[in-house]
Design a protein around this motif. Structure first.
Motif, PDB file in Angstrom:
ATOM      1  N   UNK A 157      11.961   3.738  28.124  1.00 34.86           N
ATOM      2  CA  UNK A 157      11.448   4.046  29.451  1.00 34.86           C
ATOM      3  C   UNK A 157      12.625   4.272  30.388  1.00 34.86           C
ATOM      4  N   UNK A 158      12.521   5.301  31.186  1.00 33.94           N
ATOM      5  CA  UNK A 158      13.556   5.631  32.165  1.00 33.94           C
ATOM      6  C   UNK A 158      12.971   5.414  33.554  1.00 33.94           C
ATOM      7  N   UNK A 159      13.639   4.600  34.351  1.00 32.95           N
ATOM      8  CA  UNK A 159      13.192   4.314  35.712  1.00 32.95           C
ATOM      9  C   UNK A 159      14.089   5.089  36.671  1.00 32.95           C
ATOM     10  N   UNK A 160      13.485   5.971  37.468  1.00 34.05           N
ATOM     11  CA  UNK A 160      14.248   6.801  38.399  1.00 34.05           C
ATOM     12  C   UNK A 160      13.636   6.706  39.787  1.00 34.05           C
ATOM     13  N   UNK A 161      14.442   6.951  40.805  1.00 34.07           N
ATOM     14  CA  UNK A 161      13.950   6.964  42.178  1.00 34.07           C
ATOM     15  C   UNK A 161      12.973   8.122  42.361  1.00 34.07           C
ATOM     16  N   UNK A 162      12.029   7.948  43.289  1.00 32.03           N
ATOM     17  CA  UNK A 162      11.042   9.008  43.483  1.00 32.03           C
ATOM     18  C   UNK A 162      11.651  10.277  44.052  1.00 32.03           C
ATOM     19  N   UNK A 163      12.834  10.179  44.693  1.00 30.87           N
ATOM     20  CA  UNK A 163      13.476  11.391  45.207  1.00 30.87           C
ATOM     21  C   UNK A 163      13.944  12.293  44.067  1.00 30.87           C
ATOM     22  N   UNK A 164      14.067  11.733  42.864  1.00 30.93           N
ATOM     23  CA  UNK A 164      14.492  12.532  41.711  1.00 30.93           C
ATOM     24  C   UNK A 164      13.329  13.307  41.104  1.00 30.93           C
ATOM     25  N   UNK A 165      12.150  13.129  41.630  1.00 34.98           N
ATOM     26  CA  UNK A 165      10.879  13.755  41.244  1.00 34.98           C
ATOM     27  C   UNK A 165      10.591  13.684  39.743  1.00 34.98           C
ATOM     28  N   UNK A 166       9.601  14.459  39.314  1.00 35.19           N
ATOM     29  CA  UNK A 166       9.060  14.295  37.957  1.00 35.19           C
ATOM     30  C   UNK A 166       9.509  15.393  36.995  1.00 35.19           C
ATOM     31  N   UNK A 168       9.064  18.635  32.032  1.00 31.16           N
ATOM     32  CA  UNK A 168       9.800  19.473  31.070  1.00 31.16           C
ATOM     33  C   UNK A 168       9.565  18.991  29.645  1.00 31.16           C
ATOM     34  N   UNK A 169       9.543  17.680  29.446  1.00 35.11           N
ATOM     35  CA  UNK A 169       9.267  17.160  28.104  1.00 35.11           C
ATOM     36  C   UNK A 169       7.862  17.547  27.654  1.00 35.11           C
ATOM     37  N   UNK A 170       6.907  17.518  28.574  1.00 41.73           N
ATOM     38  CA  UNK A 170       5.547  17.953  28.242  1.00 41.73           C
ATOM     39  C   UNK A 170       5.529  19.440  27.868  1.00 41.73           C
ATOM     40  N   UNK A 171       6.241  20.228  28.656  1.00 42.88           N
ATOM     41  CA  UNK A 171       6.260  21.672  28.447  1.00 42.88           C
ATOM     42  C   UNK A 171       6.863  22.026  27.083  1.00 42.88           C
ATOM     43  N   UNK A 172       7.970  21.383  26.761  1.00 41.75           N
ATOM     44  CA  UNK A 172       8.627  21.669  25.485  1.00 41.75           C
ATOM     45  C   UNK A 172       7.804  21.163  24.307  1.00 41.75           C
ATOM     46  N   UNK A 206      16.366  15.955  33.615  1.00 36.09           N
ATOM     47  CA  UNK A 206      15.951  15.924  35.027  1.00 36.09           C
ATOM     48  C   UNK A 206      16.375  17.155  35.825  1.00 36.09           C
ATOM     49  N   UNK A 207      17.351  17.928  35.315  1.00 33.55           N
ATOM     50  CA  UNK A 207      17.782  19.138  36.019  1.00 33.55           C
ATOM     51  C   UNK A 207      17.296  20.407  35.316  1.00 33.55           C
ATOM     52  N   UNK A 208      16.312  20.270  34.463  1.00 39.96           N
ATOM     53  CA  UNK A 208      15.874  21.387  33.618  1.00 39.96           C
ATOM     54  C   UNK A 208      14.844  22.262  34.311  1.00 39.96           C
ATOM     55  N   UNK A 209      14.550  23.386  33.657  1.00 39.88           N
ATOM     56  CA  UNK A 209      13.561  24.325  34.163  1.00 39.88           C
ATOM     57  C   UNK A 209      14.007  25.750  33.881  1.00 39.88           C
ATOM     58  N   UNK A 210      13.332  26.691  34.497  1.00 35.98           N
ATOM     59  CA  UNK A 210      13.691  28.097  34.336  1.00 35.98           C
ATOM     60  C   UNK A 210      14.677  28.510  35.426  1.00 35.98           C
ATOM     61  N   UNK A 211      15.858  28.966  34.979  1.00 37.93           N
ATOM     62  CA  UNK A 211      16.929  29.374  35.886  1.00 37.93           C
ATOM     63  C   UNK A 211      17.540  30.680  35.372  1.00 37.93           C
ATOM     64  N   UNK A 212      18.319  31.375  36.225  1.00 38.87           N
ATOM     65  CA  UNK A 212      19.031  32.567  35.742  1.00 38.87           C
ATOM     66  C   UNK A 212      19.862  32.231  34.509  1.00 38.87           C
ATOM     67  N   UNK A 213      19.987  33.182  33.599  1.00 39.55           N
ATOM     68  CA  UNK A 213      20.624  32.934  32.301  1.00 39.55           C
ATOM     69  C   UNK A 213      22.043  32.400  32.429  1.00 39.55           C
ATOM     70  N   UNK A 214      22.739  32.750  33.499  1.00 33.73           N
ATOM     71  CA  UNK A 214      24.123  32.304  33.655  1.00 33.73           C
ATOM     72  C   UNK A 214      24.239  30.865  34.131  1.00 33.73           C
ATOM     73  N   UNK A 215      23.144  30.267  34.642  1.00 34.03           N
ATOM     74  CA  UNK A 215      23.226  28.966  35.310  1.00 34.03           C
ATOM     75  C   UNK A 215      23.720  27.858  34.377  1.00 34.03           C
TER      76      UNK A 215
END
Length: 386
Positions: A152-161, A166-170, A332-341
């Motif tokens: 289990x990973x506990x993170x502040x709510x400012x770090x959002x979900x 992303x784990x669900x999506x993958x 936590x920093x994942x998602x769809x970004x430009x290919x160079x990112x």
């Protein structure tokens, strides 16, 4: 001799001062406040600069009002194990409301005590967990192993979900990627609790300096296959860049910035990236952006991890001495970004005095050599970002 009769004095009604001096310190409301005061004192002992508002449970005022009016009962004392200094778990209270944002798996449910108070059951489970990682900045991210198969990973709510979605999506769209499987998401106080599968093996950071050249090249090749597969995910039409559930784009440098508005185009994304200067003038900014030649092809948007580094790679050594990558963590920093990112973020921790040769073995598909102009421009720009 006359015997005088002394009239009995009428009782004097208590004054406001008497009432203050004779206040009942055993009322449920008084006990609740003493309990909260002890909680605050413990937090200050661990961190004299602690944010005291974040220490108090969300229901503090509501509970106090109910106790004073006799409409509620004093909550049972919180299960509170002894934690090390600045342990995030010490900020979670039994009285906090535990909101299930994504259903807990059967595996997680079985780990929780048979208790009608979900918060108490979760705190007890976390108290028994093995600390795998604790953010050194205190009262922040902590990762625990709570069973042989569950972490289990506990993170502040400012770090959002973002990490959980992303784990669900993958899991649903690209199960071939070795990512922890989601097992439930809970919000408590100002924290998210992300339940996931535990991936065994060593952090590659622990083993890297001991590896031979051929072993490093082999691991780099395995990672290239994994991230090439990840980047093959099609970008859904009309979806904003960033987190797959619209959590926005993140730029993590000296601090984490999250876009406040949906970013739909490459120009919007670059406007966001170049919007946080602490020293660059408007002229300097325009000059730098001219290096993005208009005749360059518009990069695709691909699924991006956002923080590729040895500490986020799990691996194990086989009997023949070779190494196998078991999993990639910390999304936590994942998602769809430009290919160079990804090629820019893969060197987030690279400095002029770097001693690790990890950066000489970066997976080919995310190497800065794929986008040299953008990488060099970002390094120049980075010096002017707050």
């Amino acid at each position: 001799m006359e015997i005088g009769i002394v009239a009995a004095k009428a009782p004097v009604p208590p004054t406001s001062m008497d009432r203050v001096l004779k206040v009942n310190r055993k009322t449920p409301a008084a006990q609740w406040n003493r309990r909260m005061l002890k909680t605050l004192s413990l937090a200050l002992e661990k961190d004299p600069e602690a944010d005291l508002l974040s220490v108090l449970p969300d229901v503090y005022s509501k509970t106090l009002a109910g106790l004073r009016e006799g409409k509620s009962k004093l909550p049972k004392k919180t299960y509170q194990p002894d934690f090390l200094q600045q342990d995030t778990r010490s900020l979670l209270q039994e009285s906090d409301t535990a909101t299930i944002l994504s259903p807990l798996s059967d595996e997680v449910t079985k780990l929780l005590t048979n208790d009608d108070n979900l918060s108490r059951a979760i705190i007890e489970l976390l108290g028994q967990g093995e600390v795998l990682f604790q953010c050194p900045h205190g009262f922040s991210t902590i990762v625990l192993r709570v069973s042989e198969a569950i972490a289990v990973k506990v993170v502040r709510d400012v770090d959002n979900t973002t990490e959980y979605t992303s784990m669900q999506y993958l899991r649903d769209q690209k199960s071939s990627i070795p990512v922890p499987r989601p097992h439930g998401l809970v919000k408590m106080n100002k924290f998210y609790l992300i339940f996931m599968t535990f991936i065994s093996g060593l952090d590659l950071e622990e083993a890297w300096s001991q590896l031979e050249d051929h072993q490093k090249r082999d691991i780099s090749g395995q990672l290239d296959v994994i991230f090439s597969d990840l980047r093959s995910l099609p970008f859904p039409k009309n979806q904003p860049l960033g987190g797959v559930q619209g959590e926005g784009c993140k730029d993590a440098r000296r601090s984490i910035r999250i876009s406040s508005e949906p970013i739909m185009t490459l120009k919007d994304f670059e406007d966001f990236i170049f919007s946080n200067s602490n020293s660059g003038s408007t002229v300097y900014l325009k000059f730098l952006r001219r290096f993005y030649s208009p005749d360059q092809p518009v990069p695709d948007c691909v699924f991006t991890h956002g923080d590729i580094r040895p500490a986020n790679i799990k691996a194990t050594q086989n009997e023949d001495g070779s190494w196998k990558v078991l999993g990639i963590v910390d999304w936590e920093y994942s998602g769809f970004y430009p290919a160079y990112w990804e090629s820019l973020k893969v060197t987030n921790n690279l400095s002029a005095i770097e001693g690790s040769d990890w950066y000489l073995y970066l997976p080919k598909c995310v190497s800065p050599l794929q986008y040299p102009t953008r990488w060099l421009l970002d390094r120049v720009w980075d010096q002017h970002v707050a």
